[in-house]
Write a protein that holds these residues in place. Structure first.
Motif, PDB file in Angstrom:
ATOM      1  N   TRP A 224      -7.322  -4.524 -13.478  1.00  0.00           N
ATOM      2  CA  TRP A 224      -6.023  -3.856 -13.234  1.00  0.00           C
ATOM      3  C   TRP A 224      -6.200  -2.700 -12.255  1.00  0.00           C
ATOM      4  O   TRP A 224      -5.413  -2.525 -11.333  1.00  0.00           O
ATOM      5  N   PHE A 225      -7.272  -1.929 -12.417  1.00  0.00           N
ATOM      6  CA  PHE A 225      -7.545  -0.808 -11.521  1.00  0.00           C
ATOM      7  C   PHE A 225      -7.857  -1.301 -10.097  1.00  0.00           C
ATOM      8  O   PHE A 225      -7.474  -0.688  -9.102  1.00  0.00           O
ATOM      9  N   LEU A 226      -8.578  -2.459 -10.036  1.00  0.00           N
ATOM     10  CA  LEU A 226      -9.059  -2.970  -8.749  1.00  0.00           C
ATOM     11  C   LEU A 226      -8.013  -3.676  -7.899  1.00  0.00           C
ATOM     12  O   LEU A 226      -8.248  -3.925  -6.707  1.00  0.00           O
ATOM     13  N   LEU A 227      -6.872  -4.030  -8.506  1.00  0.00           N
ATOM     14  CA  LEU A 227      -5.909  -4.887  -7.795  1.00  0.00           C
ATOM     15  C   LEU A 227      -5.544  -4.407  -6.375  1.00  0.00           C
ATOM     16  O   LEU A 227      -5.675  -5.192  -5.417  1.00  0.00           O
ATOM     17  N   PRO A 228      -5.109  -3.143  -6.185  1.00  0.00           N
ATOM     18  CA  PRO A 228      -4.729  -2.733  -4.820  1.00  0.00           C
ATOM     19  C   PRO A 228      -5.900  -2.848  -3.822  1.00  0.00           C
ATOM     20  O   PRO A 228      -5.726  -3.358  -2.710  1.00  0.00           O
ATOM     21  N   ALA A 229      -7.078  -2.386  -4.228  1.00  0.00           N
ATOM     22  CA  ALA A 229      -8.232  -2.426  -3.317  1.00  0.00           C
ATOM     23  C   ALA A 229      -8.667  -3.866  -3.044  1.00  0.00           C
ATOM     24  O   ALA A 229      -9.030  -4.218  -1.913  1.00  0.00           O
ATOM     25  N   GLY A 230      -8.613  -4.710  -4.079  1.00  0.00           N
ATOM     26  CA  GLY A 230      -9.001  -6.114  -3.900  1.00  0.00           C
ATOM     27  C   GLY A 230      -8.077  -6.824  -2.929  1.00  0.00           C
ATOM     28  O   GLY A 230      -8.531  -7.570  -2.052  1.00  0.00           O
TER      29      GLY A 230
ATOM     30  N   ALA B  81      -0.572  -0.604  -0.900  1.00  0.00           N
ATOM     31  CA  ALA B  81       0.529   0.268  -1.320  1.00  0.00           C
ATOM     32  C   ALA B  81       1.600  -0.546  -2.047  1.00  0.00           C
ATOM     33  O   ALA B  81       2.144  -0.104  -3.071  1.00  0.00           O
ATOM     34  N   ALA B  82       1.881  -1.761  -1.555  1.00  0.00           N
ATOM     35  CA  ALA B  82       2.899  -2.617  -2.178  1.00  0.00           C
ATOM     36  C   ALA B  82       2.441  -3.053  -3.578  1.00  0.00           C
ATOM     37  O   ALA B  82       3.239  -3.030  -4.531  1.00  0.00           O
ATOM     38  N   VAL B  83       1.173  -3.409  -3.706  1.00  0.00           N
ATOM     39  CA  VAL B  83       0.657  -3.823  -5.013  1.00  0.00           C
ATOM     40  C   VAL B  83       0.724  -2.652  -5.994  1.00  0.00           C
ATOM     41  O   VAL B  83       1.134  -2.802  -7.150  1.00  0.00           O
ATOM     42  N   PHE B  84       0.369  -1.455  -5.523  1.00  0.00           N
ATOM     43  CA  PHE B  84       0.401  -0.271  -6.387  1.00  0.00           C
ATOM     44  C   PHE B  84       1.836   0.019  -6.849  1.00  0.00           C
ATOM     45  O   PHE B  84       2.072   0.344  -8.016  1.00  0.00           O
ATOM     46  N   ALA B  85       2.786  -0.139  -5.922  1.00  0.00           N
ATOM     47  CA  ALA B  85       4.203   0.101  -6.272  1.00  0.00           C
ATOM     48  C   ALA B  85       4.643  -0.897  -7.352  1.00  0.00           C
ATOM     49  O   ALA B  85       5.375  -0.528  -8.285  1.00  0.00           O
ATOM     50  N   LEU B  86       4.186  -2.140  -7.253  1.00  0.00           N
ATOM     51  CA  LEU B  86       4.501  -3.144  -8.282  1.00  0.00           C
ATOM     52  C   LEU B  86       3.853  -2.768  -9.615  1.00  0.00           C
ATOM     53  O   LEU B  86       4.460  -2.897 -10.682  1.00  0.00           O
ATOM     54  N   GLN B  87       2.621  -2.276  -9.529  1.00  0.00           N
ATOM     55  CA  GLN B  87       1.937  -1.841 -10.758  1.00  0.00           C
ATOM     56  C   GLN B  87       2.705  -0.708 -11.433  1.00  0.00           C
ATOM     57  O   GLN B  87       2.759  -0.640 -12.663  1.00  0.00           O
ATOM     58  N   GLN B  88       3.294   0.161 -10.617  1.00  0.00           N
ATOM     59  CA  GLN B  88       4.068   1.277 -11.189  1.00  0.00           C
ATOM     60  C   GLN B  88       5.269   0.756 -11.980  1.00  0.00           C
ATOM     61  O   GLN B  88       5.584   1.265 -13.052  1.00  0.00           O
TER      62      GLN B  88
END
Ligand code: CTP
Ligand code: MG
Length: 182
Positions: free
Chosen positions: A11-17, A66-73
């Protein structure tokens, strides 16, 4: 317990991956936009980063992170179950942290390429295990001032990320996206 730690790291790695994988797809979709990050700069007879590191890759990778992080939020706000797997407070952060996670991964990748070029390794030639962990080292080191991961979780992230990278890269090889299996 083991599964919990694994899912926390994923879950933490998703944006960087996603940032690390996006440049490969961007190269397929926009092959003409391959302006090199090093602008052709030569250092002691070798390109600084090499022709495979492009601005296209950086822009697409950072935007995707950034888009993945926004979805995670959004998911974090709506799902208490996901909150149990979150080591950072997604609700209290800006999407800019996602962009920074992507940039951190891709800066790690760039620094690795600089070392490869200094060692005379041609772009695209494998350099195990640094091709696999460059983005993880970038992520862990450059996000430390913001998210302050514990040493144990940082090691967990590197271990899980290494396994995910090897599996994803091999799948990419089977799908003819990567030239090498590792
Ligand atoms: N890529 C890109 N821009 C970046 C990073 C990657 O365009 N900043 C694209 C390139 O098409 C590259 C591919 O993604 O060939 C795979 O990236 P990577 O494996 O990181 O690079 P290598 O081809 O192995 O090059 P190097 O030897 O410099 O690591
Ligand atoms: Mg590579």
């Amino acid at each position: 317990m083991l599964l919990h730690g694994f899912l926390e790291a994923v879950w933490f790695l998703l944006p960087a991956g996603v940032a690390n994988m996006a440049p490969v797809f961007a190269a397929r979709l926009l092959p003409g936009l391959d302006w090199p990050v090093d602008l052709g700069c030569i250092v002691r007879g070798q390109r600084l980063f090499g022709s495979h590191k492009t601005w296209r890759g950086l822009v697409v990778g950072i935007t995707a992170a950034a888009a993945v992080f926004a979805l995670q939020q959004v998911v974090f706000a709506q799902s208490p179950a996901i909150r149990a797997y979150s080591v950072i407070d997604y609700g209290g952060q800006s999407w800019l942290l996602g962009a920074w996670m992507g940039a951190a991964a891709l800066i790690g990748d760039l620094v690795k390429s600089a070392f490869k070029r200094r060692g005379g390794i041609a772009p695209g030639r494998p350099w195990f295990p640094f091709d696999q962990i460059d983005w993880l080292l970038g992520l862990v080191l450059l996000t430390y001032p913001v998210v302050g991961l514990s040493a144990l979780f940082a090691l967990e992230v590197i271990g899980v990320g290494l396994v995910l990278h090897v599996v994803a890269h091999f799948l990419g090889y089977l799908l003819r996206l990567n030239a090498s299996a590792i």
